[in-house]
Scaffold this motif. Sequence first.
Motif: not given
Length: 434
Positions: A247, A186, A189, A250, A252, A254
């Motif tokens: 996904k 989560g 990135e 967590g 979120k 792309s």
Amino acid sequence: MEINKKTILLKGEYALMKDSTQETQFRKDTETWSILEQIARDGARKMLQQALEYEIQEHLENYQHLTDGNGRKIVVRNGYMPEREILTGLGSINLKQPRVRTRRFNSESSTEPFSSKILPRYLRRIPSIDNLLPVLYLKGISTNDFPSALSSILGEGAKGLSPANIVRLKKNWEDEYKQWSLRNLGNKEYIYFWVDGIYFNVRLDNERSCILVIMGADKHGNKELIAVSDGYRESKLSWKEILLDLKRRGLKISPKLAIGDGALGFWAALDEVFPETKRQRCWVHKTANILDKLPKSVQPKAKSLIHEMYMSPTKEDALKAYEHFIKVYEAKYPHAVKTLVKDKADLFSFYGFPAKHWIHIRTTNPIESTFATVRLRTKKTKGSGSRIATLTMVFKLALEAQKTWKKLKGYKLIPLLLEGKEFIDGELKKEDAA
């Protein structure tokens, strides 16, 4: 002539004396190092033993106010436990752990059973020794050779890592892999994905095992192992399952770009799960595929033209080299040209990203170079015994290799990409730079 004989004899005697001197020096150096190692082990043992004494003393002081009806202390020393041999990076160290006795006491008082944090129960080797295992595997050491290899590293007194114990430790990797596969993403990135499907021989399986791997670069530019999964070949379904799992756990946002070879399964799955992600086909794989359809006599020239395509400073120059290649080879070698043309849309995506990142994103080399050593390891062991053994070995070796992965060059530019800033030919668009 007599002089020459004497000269030869003198030279021979000098050589013997020199060899003898070197041998004596080597023996002295070896003895010196042995003494130093022994001093280091003795020092470590005394320091650890003293730490254990301080630890038990602190525990006794915490409960010194507790007494029974006769005024006797409830928590008292009770000698030592049997001496225990601990395997460390300095070799084997023998320690005697103090023992605590708790007498019966009234219900108003309470104590916690003593458990050493320095020397936990059943500990026989420090964790760093277990960390040696994947390193030795990565270097191609077989299970039966571990004891001798560890003896060379830890000294002749190293015990407790027999082939049977090595096998038990490898089984623990399965639990570690399962926990890792369920970790929460989560707060993650990723800017880039590198993907690959790696085939391994499995001794107890009729088919070659395909391990699907995703490696990523996070918002700080750190390269990280993201996913390792056992797939059916490189099918769309297998890749889709992995991407959906990311996904579910967590992830979120792309990734901005995914880099891979021509495995159609991954690209089809990517379009469904992360449709915003751009594609970059690996130029190393593409070059090999094109050259495979050309006679050897023309391959050097063709390779230089392909090299010019992805090493050009601008996309315009790259497309000029691309068109030139088509004109030169289309008539005689249409299959080679078709191999190039069919992926045109995905070959030049890297021009829309910072030029400092190009060295990382034009090819799948970041992931290929890592798993070249993993493939070497499985070849040396003639394949793993089962699919799960192969999976966990790849996972553990990849985690070990991850320690050597370097940050992306130009990682400070990543925030601009995440903000949606546009790059043209590797440079930030003027409007976005203002």
